[in-house]
Design a protein around this motif. Structure first.
Motif, PDB file in Angstrom:
ATOM      1  N   SER A  11      -2.739  -9.158   5.250  1.00  8.44           N
ATOM      2  CA  SER A  11      -2.808  -9.661   3.886  1.00  8.44           C
ATOM      3  C   SER A  11      -4.239 -10.042   3.533  1.00  8.44           C
ATOM      4  CB  SER A  11      -1.893 -10.869   3.719  1.00  8.44           C
ATOM      5  OG  SER A  11      -1.965 -11.344   2.400  1.00  8.44           O
TER       6      SER A  11
ATOM      7  N   SER B 113      -5.962 -14.894  -6.914  1.00  8.26           N
ATOM      8  CA  SER B 113      -5.231 -14.241  -5.832  1.00  8.26           C
ATOM      9  C   SER B 113      -4.289 -15.190  -5.122  1.00  8.26           C
ATOM     10  CB  SER B 113      -6.212 -13.639  -4.815  1.00  8.26           C
ATOM     11  OG  SER B 113      -6.860 -14.676  -4.101  1.00  8.26           O
TER      12      SER B 113
ATOM     13  N   GLU C 217       5.403  -1.424   3.795  1.00  7.25           N
ATOM     14  CA  GLU C 217       4.810  -1.631   2.464  1.00  7.25           C
ATOM     15  C   GLU C 217       3.440  -2.290   2.597  1.00  7.25           C
ATOM     16  OE1 GLU C 217       3.844  -1.896  -1.534  1.00  7.25           O
ATOM     17  OE2 GLU C 217       5.172  -0.548  -0.434  1.00  7.25           O
ATOM     18  N   LEU C 218       3.329  -3.238   3.482  1.00  4.40           N
ATOM     19  CA  LEU C 218       2.054  -3.895   3.734  1.00  4.40           C
ATOM     20  C   LEU C 218       1.017  -2.879   4.218  1.00  4.40           C
ATOM     21  CD1 LEU C 218       0.542  -6.614   3.871  1.00  4.40           C
ATOM     22  CD2 LEU C 218       1.416  -6.841   6.206  1.00  4.40           C
TER      23      LEU C 218
ATOM     24  N   THR D 135      -3.635   0.563   3.412  1.00  2.00           N
ATOM     25  CA  THR D 135      -4.232   1.906   3.437  1.00  2.00           C
ATOM     26  C   THR D 135      -5.107   2.128   2.207  1.00  2.00           C
ATOM     27  OG1 THR D 135      -2.396   2.775   4.735  1.00  2.00           O
ATOM     28  CG2 THR D 135      -3.699   4.381   3.509  1.00  2.00           C
ATOM     29  N   GLU D 136      -4.643   1.677   1.057  1.00  2.00           N
ATOM     30  CA  GLU D 136      -5.432   1.812  -0.159  1.00  2.00           C
ATOM     31  C   GLU D 136      -6.740   1.028  -0.050  1.00  2.00           C
ATOM     32  OE1 GLU D 136      -2.806   0.488  -3.246  1.00  2.00           O
ATOM     33  OE2 GLU D 136      -1.444   2.199  -3.004  1.00  2.00           O
ATOM     34  N   VAL D 137      -6.641  -0.172   0.479  1.00  2.00           N
ATOM     35  CA  VAL D 137      -7.841  -1.015   0.628  1.00  2.00           C
ATOM     36  C   VAL D 137      -8.792  -0.384   1.645  1.00  2.00           C
ATOM     37  CG1 VAL D 137      -8.693  -3.267   1.380  1.00  2.00           C
ATOM     38  CG2 VAL D 137      -6.614  -3.115  -0.016  1.00  2.00           C
TER      39      VAL D 137
ATOM     40  N   THR E  24      -6.055  -7.074   2.481  1.00  2.00           N
ATOM     41  CA  THR E  24      -5.687  -6.526   1.185  1.00  2.00           C
ATOM     42  C   THR E  24      -6.194  -7.343   0.021  1.00  2.00           C
ATOM     43  OG1 THR E  24      -3.562  -7.661   1.162  1.00  2.00           O
ATOM     44  CG2 THR E  24      -3.612  -5.446   2.112  1.00  2.00           C
ATOM     45  N   THR E  25      -6.787  -8.510   0.297  1.00  2.00           N
ATOM     46  CA  THR E  25      -7.322  -9.344  -0.756  1.00  2.00           C
ATOM     47  C   THR E  25      -8.836  -9.379  -0.630  1.00  2.00           C
ATOM     48  OG1 THR E  25      -5.348 -10.708  -0.646  1.00  2.00           O
ATOM     49  CG2 THR E  25      -7.245 -11.622  -1.813  1.00  2.00           C
TER      50      THR E  25
ATOM     51  N   ARG F 210       1.065   0.337   3.593  1.00  2.00           N
ATOM     52  CA  ARG F 210       0.751   1.224   2.470  1.00  2.00           C
ATOM     53  C   ARG F 210      -0.338   0.594   1.610  1.00  2.00           C
ATOM     54  NH1 ARG F 210       0.941   1.522  -2.477  1.00  2.00           N
ATOM     55  NH2 ARG F 210       2.168  -0.354  -2.788  1.00  2.00           N
ATOM     56  N   ARG F 211      -0.179  -0.699   1.310  1.00  2.00           N
ATOM     57  CA  ARG F 211      -1.191  -1.377   0.502  1.00  2.00           C
ATOM     58  C   ARG F 211      -2.516  -1.469   1.257  1.00  2.00           C
ATOM     59  NH1 ARG F 211       2.435  -5.620   0.063  1.00  2.00           N
ATOM     60  NH2 ARG F 211       0.742  -7.095   0.366  1.00  2.00           N
TER      61      ARG F 211
END
Length: 174
Positions: free
Chosen positions: A7, A30, A159-160, A165-167, A10-11, A162-163
């Protein structure tokens, strides 16, 4: 890596302040706790190691016949044919090292070597049909190996990831 650690990845946070233990500013709105410079440094090291380990496991647990540097060259040639010099630049290796790698791939029938029509002193390397097949199969096996492990995770952790991966894609591009 725990859900909290991922997490934190991702932030995004603003650059750290001057003090090693001073908190970095969290992204506006955030709701995430601020990280100190030490915590950011620890996260960077942990993340780097986790990425290296997963990369190594995917490469070696998927039963590939290709060495990592050979696979990387096939990926580059899948994009377009290239000269050995251009490949060496992209792969950040010496020209003689790339010549050895290319020669091995040519000998295995995975890459073809033809004269460069614009420069008689150079050659162009391209994937052969067999090289395309091996690249496709290697990717399939590697994706399959990882997919099996991801399937064993709970939905919220997938899901975590997946997110994350974008970051990570943004981090790698920056």
């Amino acid at each position: 890596m725990t859900s909290e650690e991922v997490s934190a990845v991702t932030t995004p946070s603003a650059p750290a302040t001057a003090s090693p233990s001073a908190p970095a500013t969290a992204a506006a709105g955030s709701g995430t706790a601020r990280m100190t410079r030490d915590q950011q440094a620890r996260l960077a090291g942990d993340l780097r190691l986790a990425c290296m380990r997963i990369s190594r496991r995917v490469r070696y647990e998927s039963d590939d016949a290709l060495a990592p540097h050979q696979f990387s060259v096939l990926v580059q040639l899948h994009e377009r044919p290239r000269t050995p010099r251009a490949l060496a630049e992209v792969e950040r290796v010496s020209a003689p090292s790339m010549t050895r790698t290319a020669t091995g791939l040519v000998e295995r029938g995975l890459v073809s070597r033809t004269g460069d029509p614009t420069d008689g002193r150079s050659v162009i390397l391209a994937l052969t049909p067999e090289g395309r097949r091996v690249l496709r199969e290697t990717r399939r096996r590697r994706d399959e190996w990882l997919a099996v492990r991801l399937a064993a995770l709970p939905d919220d952790e997938r899901e975590l990831l997946r997110r994350a991966t974008e970051v990570l894609a943004r981090v790698a591009a920056g």
